[in-house]
Motif scaffolding. Structure first.
Motif, mmCIF file in Angstrom:
data_model
loop_
_atom_site.group_PDB
_atom_site.id
_atom_site.type_symbol
_atom_site.label_atom_id
_atom_site.label_comp_id
_atom_site.label_asym_id
_atom_site.label_seq_id
_atom_site.Cartn_x
_atom_site.Cartn_y
_atom_site.Cartn_z
ATOM 1 N N HIS A 150 8.490 0.379 -2.266
ATOM 2 C CA HIS A 150 7.647 1.203 -1.385
ATOM 3 C C HIS A 150 6.346 1.522 -2.128
ATOM 4 O O HIS A 150 6.390 1.962 -3.276
ATOM 5 N N HIS A 172 4.782 -0.837 3.152
ATOM 6 C CA HIS A 172 3.787 0.107 3.695
ATOM 7 C C HIS A 172 2.347 -0.235 3.294
ATOM 8 O O HIS A 172 1.576 -0.658 4.118
ATOM 9 N N HIS A 230 12.066 -4.862 6.753
ATOM 10 C CA HIS A 230 12.349 -3.621 6.010
ATOM 11 C C HIS A 230 13.164 -2.677 6.880
ATOM 12 O O HIS A 230 12.738 -2.304 7.976
ATOM 13 N N ASP A 269 12.114 -0.091 9.402
ATOM 14 C CA ASP A 269 12.164 1.027 8.461
ATOM 15 C C ASP A 269 13.165 2.126 8.836
ATOM 16 O O ASP A 269 14.334 2.012 8.532
ATOM 17 N N HIS A 318 16.279 0.707 6.698
ATOM 18 C CA HIS A 318 17.305 1.556 6.076
ATOM 19 C C HIS A 318 18.295 1.852 7.203
ATOM 20 O O HIS A 318 18.158 2.855 7.917
HETATM 21 ZN ZN LIG Z 1 11.459 2.363 3.661
#
Ligand SMILES: [Zn+2]
Length: 429
Positions: A219, A256, A64, A307, A66
């Motif tokens: 998420h 998460h 995961h 993340d 970004h």
């Molecule tokens: Zn995220």
């Protein structure tokens, strides 16, 4: 590149193997085992050999990311999650052009490769009212050579920046377009979250995943308020809501899953869903601790992600995954090095549905060469990797048998870093 790779020391299934070898054919490992046995199956392929001061390990799997958030590093540290989201993240993204996205992603993916990350699941939501930004990110993946799982986000919440919002039909049409034109990019669908995508959109995304035979990333329960809101609005828990929307099955990858209860964990296990745990970001943002130990006890596949990409390092994530479980349970045996390593490699790959994460036949030939001089010969190398390793131990990284990191920053990555500095000057407050 078809070749025979001979390793004086390799980690296979988390265990040390000496004089191990594998045959790379068409990007995958065609055969693997003791060098003496595998040599015969390599025919006259060229050989590559690593001596005992090198430890060959599978490439790390980043479940995961970004990547564009490397732009927020430094100036937006140490804020509350709400302030970080509204005043850093949502403030900057409207100004990013496809060209900006390209350079930022080249920089971020280069950092990942230098840290031994050979697969990244990029949860991409800079949609900008079309696919141009997404294609810029995919170009960066292609140029750097990282293996990508491109989780194309769907979002229709009122509060989301307008350039992120789409109708269900448009989101589906654009995702399908990417799937058809980038068959190598593992394009899948990602309704952003239970608060940023409507129940109708989540239901549609799950149906899209079934019809297109891809995964669905979402998420879930990163903060406690989400559970309260979901209960108020729908009378059900977050995981219960996904189940009610026919969006909880073996295609579901919950990101998460911190604020969920034991019934929700059991349901995740029963439905065959996966979870991506992001222990460094969860600490950085003050989110909380996901009970990974309990999830795994229910048979949930758990991978690790970087993340927010403050420091994209799977070595850090593996270490943090272990330490946080020890703290959560005040039990030093809660989650050991071998388990954390599995989550950062083969379990993470299984969670994403990508055939990689180990050095065995059938896996993609994604591997990393570590400097093993600092690996204590009196203990298991997997413990050294999880508890003592540094990203700087990475000497080389290969994806599909092709060398994509040589131990030095590539000219492309050097240029990307300069471009990102220029972009930052333009868009940051
Ligand atoms: Zn995220």
């Amino acid at each position: 590149m078809n070749e025979l790779v001979r390793c004086a020391r390799a980690l296979v299934g988390g265990a040390l193997r000496e004089d191990y070898a594998f045959v790379v054919r068409d990007g995958s490992i065609a055969a693997a085992g003791d060098f003496g046995e595998v040599r015969a199956r390599a025919g006259d392929l060229p050989a590559r050999a690593y001596p005992a001061n090198r430890l060959v390990v599978p490439g790390f799997v980043n479940g995961h990311s970004h990547a564009y958030q490397i732009l927020l590093r430094g100036w937006a540290d140490d804020w509350t999650f709400a302030k970080w989201r509204s005043e850093a993240l949502y403030r900057v993204v409207p100004y990013l052009t496809p060209d900006d996205v390209h350079w930022i992603f080249v920089a971020a993916f280069s950092e990942m490769l230098a840290a031994g990350i050979t697969t990244v699941a990029e949860f991409f939501y800079l949609n900008g009212g079309g696919n141009a930004h997404a294609e810029a990110a995919l170009l960066a993946a292609q140029e750097t050579g990282i293996r990508i799982v491109f989780a194309r986000t769907w979002m229709d919440a009122e509060y989301a920046p307008p350039q992120f919002r789409e109708s269900i039909d448009l989101a589906a049409e654009r995702t399908l377009d990417l799937q058809q034109r980038y068959p190598w990019a593992n394009v899948c669908v990602a309704p952003h979250s239970l608060h940023a995508a409507s129940p109708e959109m989540i239901r549609a995304a799950a149906a899209f995943a079934r019809s297109q035979d891809c995964t669905m990333h979402v998420h879930v329960a990163e903060a406690s308020y989400e559970g309260e809101q979901t209960m108020q609005a729908h009378g059900v828990t977050p995981i219960g809501l996904l189940d009610r929307l026919d969006a909880l099955d073996e295609r579901t990858i919950a990101i998460h899953a911190i604020y969920i209860d034991e019934d929700e964990r059991r349901l995740l296990g029963e439905r065959g869903a996966a979870v991506i745990h992001n222990p460094m970001t969860n600490q950085y943002l003050g989110d909380g601790i996901c009970d990974v130990t309990a999830l795994r006890a229910h048979g949930v596949r758990v991978g690790l992600g970087t993340d927010a990409d403050v420091k994209p390092s799977l070595i850090d994530e593996m270490r943090a995954a272990s330490y946080l479980q020890k703290i959560l349970r005040t039990d030093g045996s809660a989650l050991g090095a071998g388990e954390a390593y599995a989550m950062g490699t083969r379990e993470g790959a299984a969670a994403l549905g990508v055939p990689c994460g180990d050095l065995i036949a059938g896996c993609a030939a994604d591997y990393v060469v570590l400097n093993a001089n600092a690996v204590d010969p009196w203990g298991p190398p997997v413990n050294a990797l999880v508890y003592r390793a540094q990203d700087a131990w990475v000497q080389a990284a290969f994806v599909g048998g092709v060398r994509v990191f040589t131990g030095e920053p590539s000219p492309l990555s050097v240029r990307a870093r300069a471009e990102v500095a220029r972009i930052a000057q333009r868009v940051l407050p």
